[in-house]
Each structure stands twice: as structure tokens, then as C-alpha cells.
Design a protein around this motif. Structure first.
Motif, PDB file in Angstrom:
ATOM      1  N   VAL A  94       0.562  -1.064   0.028  1.00  0.00           N
ATOM      2  CA  VAL A  94      -0.088   0.091   0.093  1.00  0.00           C
ATOM      3  C   VAL A  94       0.738   1.287  -0.008  1.00  0.00           C
ATOM      4  CG1 VAL A  94      -1.687   1.215   1.199  1.00  0.00           C
ATOM      5  CG2 VAL A  94      -1.865  -1.299   1.311  1.00  0.00           C
ATOM      6  N   GLY A  95       0.610   2.170  -1.052  1.00  0.00           N
ATOM      7  CA  GLY A  95       1.105   3.384  -0.829  1.00  0.00           C
ATOM      8  C   GLY A  95       0.686   4.257  -2.098  1.00  0.00           C
ATOM      9  N   LEU A  96       1.238   5.425  -2.483  1.00  0.00           N
ATOM     10  CA  LEU A  96       1.159   6.134  -3.724  1.00  0.00           C
ATOM     11  C   LEU A  96       1.061   4.958  -4.884  1.00  0.00           C
ATOM     12  CD1 LEU A  96       0.573   8.415  -5.640  1.00  0.00           C
ATOM     13  CD2 LEU A  96       3.139   8.918  -5.317  1.00  0.00           C
ATOM     14  N   PHE A  97       2.005   4.196  -4.754  1.00  0.00           N
ATOM     15  CA  PHE A  97       2.336   2.884  -5.591  1.00  0.00           C
ATOM     16  C   PHE A  97       2.480   1.790  -5.055  1.00  0.00           C
ATOM     17  CE2 PHE A  97       4.543   6.474  -7.532  1.00  0.00           C
ATOM     18  CZ  PHE A  97       4.080   6.585  -8.775  1.00  0.00           C
ATOM     19  N   SER A  98       1.713   0.567  -5.320  1.00  0.00           N
ATOM     20  CA  SER A  98       1.742  -0.662  -4.641  1.00  0.00           C
ATOM     21  C   SER A  98       3.156  -1.102  -4.650  1.00  0.00           C
ATOM     22  CB  SER A  98       0.814  -1.498  -5.274  1.00  0.00           C
ATOM     23  OG  SER A  98      -0.510  -1.385  -4.666  1.00  0.00           O
ATOM     24  N   GLU A  99       3.616  -1.080  -5.794  1.00  0.00           N
ATOM     25  CA  GLU A  99       4.997  -1.384  -6.297  1.00  0.00           C
ATOM     26  C   GLU A  99       5.699  -0.726  -7.137  1.00  0.00           C
ATOM     27  OE1 GLU A  99       6.090  -5.696  -6.489  1.00  0.00           O
ATOM     28  OE2 GLU A  99       4.048  -6.003  -6.647  1.00  0.00           O
ATOM     29  N   ILE A 100       6.898  -0.376  -6.982  1.00  0.00           N
ATOM     30  CA  ILE A 100       7.789   0.343  -8.104  1.00  0.00           C
ATOM     31  C   ILE A 100       8.699  -0.880  -8.680  1.00  0.00           C
ATOM     32  CG2 ILE A 100       9.543   2.298  -8.531  1.00  0.00           C
ATOM     33  CD1 ILE A 100       8.431   3.732  -6.318  1.00  0.00           C
ATOM     34  N   ASN A 101       8.320  -1.136  -9.722  1.00  0.00           N
ATOM     35  CA  ASN A 101       9.243  -2.275 -10.447  1.00  0.00           C
ATOM     36  C   ASN A 101       9.951  -1.637 -11.731  1.00  0.00           C
ATOM     37  OD1 ASN A 101       8.202  -4.471  -8.947  1.00  0.00           O
ATOM     38  ND2 ASN A 101       6.240  -4.351  -9.783  1.00  0.00           N
ATOM     39  N   GLY A 102      11.085  -1.191 -11.343  1.00  0.00           N
ATOM     40  CA  GLY A 102      11.932  -0.583 -12.309  1.00  0.00           C
ATOM     41  C   GLY A 102      11.602   1.020 -12.581  1.00  0.00           C
TER      42      GLY A 102
END
Length: 206
Positions: free
Chosen positions: A141-149
Motif C-alpha cells: 500500500v502507498g502511492l504505488f503498490s510497487e515500483i518495478n524498475g
């Protein structure tokens, strides 16, 4: 043959203001129309065809569109999509692999839905996102669930974020680069992996 009209309405309003596109429309013809609206809103577009023979009317609709998503930029490194509003910030979720740049501070007015997997570039440009609020029972949880690359740079985020597990303000999980960015506010996880900028960092934070 039919007379064809369209009406641009705020989402779910059905307040029609019919504008004629064509007299004597024939099936298969294509028409280009220009739309003017508020970049912070979503719209429904209604089309009406009125038969010139018997007066029968047929109405169809294209629902929940944001035709004014980005008014500048092409989504690449040379020309990022320009973000002026909350609605445009939300549109990152539809193209999470593009380049974006903020041109002013953004204030979030409702509960935020995290962008699932971000592999693009968000240039904060020294601006701030205010009032990012998430209260849910999900992981990552966040602005993005995940930053992937992907990369987030020169951004400040003010937030209150509550989730089940792996909670951060900018990202639940960072598998990319977060640089020259900061957060204020509060984060809480029901179980574990709760942080400020991110819940779990497998990438770079500088």
C-alpha cells in the motif's frame, strides 16, 4: 439516413445538451469531434441518431471516460505527460510505464487507490502531493503498490496510509529508484513491513 447529435455530460449526470454532428448520416461514415471539458472530471458521451424517415430515435453512450487526461506531453523521456490535477495523477494507473512530470502541487480529495505496478518515471519537479489518504486491509500500500524498475524523483508526499502489510507513503514495495524525495504524515500496518517512504526496499533510495 439520420441526423446525428452528441452530448458531453459529467459522469452519471444525463444533463443533455445536444450538438448536431451531421445531417444525412450514412452507416459506416466517420466523424471527428472536438471536446472541451474540465481535466479534473470524468464524462459520459451520448450519441443520438434521429431517423429522417420515421423520426425514430436511438441513443448510445460511451461511459466513464476522461478524454482530457493529459493536455501536454507524449509520455516519453523527451516529452513527459504533464500532470496538473488529481485526475491526471490517477491516470498513471492506465499507463504505468510512461514518463510523467508534475507542474504544480496536487491535493487529493478522496481515498487514493494505489497504482499497482509502476515501471515509468515520475518527476516531482520539486512539488508536493497533499492529503494522500489510504485506509484498507490490503498488502503493498502507498502511492504505488510497487515500483518495478521505475523511478520517482524530486517529490514530496504528505499522507496518512493504513494497510494490512507492507505499507509506505510512496510505495509498498520499491524495486526501482526513489531519489531526492521525502514524505510527511503517518503510516500503519496491521502486521509488518511498515515504513515511511516504502514498506520494503529492494531498490535504491537516495
Amino acid at each position: 439516413k439520420s441526423d446525428v447529435y452528441y452530448s458531453l455530460c459529467e459522469k452519471n449526470s444525463k444533463k443533455y445538451d445536444w450538438i448536431k454532428i451531421s445531417n444525412q448520416y450514412n452507416a459506416g461514415q466517420l466523424y471527428k469531434i472536438s471536446l472541451i471539458g474540465n481535466i479534473d472530471l470524468e464524462y459520459d458521451i451520448y450519441f443520438k441518431a434521429v431517423s429522417q424517415v420515421d423520426g425514430n430515435t436511438q441513443i448510445s453512450v460511451i461511459s466513464n471516460i476522461a478524454p482530457f487526461s493529459f493536455v501536454a506531453g507524449q509520455g516519453n523521456k523527451k516529452s513527459p505527460y504533464v500532470i496538473y490535477s488529481e485526475q491526471q495523477l490517477k491516470r498513471i494507473s492506465s499507463e504505468p510505464d510512461k514518463w510523467y512530470i508534475l507542474k504544480n502541487d496536487i491535493r487529493i480529495t478522496g481515498e487514493w487507490t494505489p497504482v499497482e505496478s509502476f515501471s515509468g518515471n515520475l518527476l516531482g519537479n520539486g512539488f508536493k502531493i497533499y492529503n494522500l489518504t489510504i485506509d484498507c486491509e490490503r498488502e503493498k500500500v502507498g502511492l504505488f503498490s510497487e515500483i518495478n524498475g521505475g523511478t520517482v524523483s524530486d517529490l514530496t508526499v504528505d499522507a496518512i496510509v493504513n494497510g494490512k502489510k507492507t505499507v509506505g507513503v510512496i510505495a509498498g514495495v520499491n524495486n526501482g529508484i526513489i531519489t531526492r524525495s521525502s514524505v510527511t504524515g503517518y503510516t500503519e500496518a496491521m502486521t509488518n513491513n511498515c515504513g515511511g517512504i516504502c514498506g520494503i526496499n529492494n531498490g535504491e533510495i537516495t
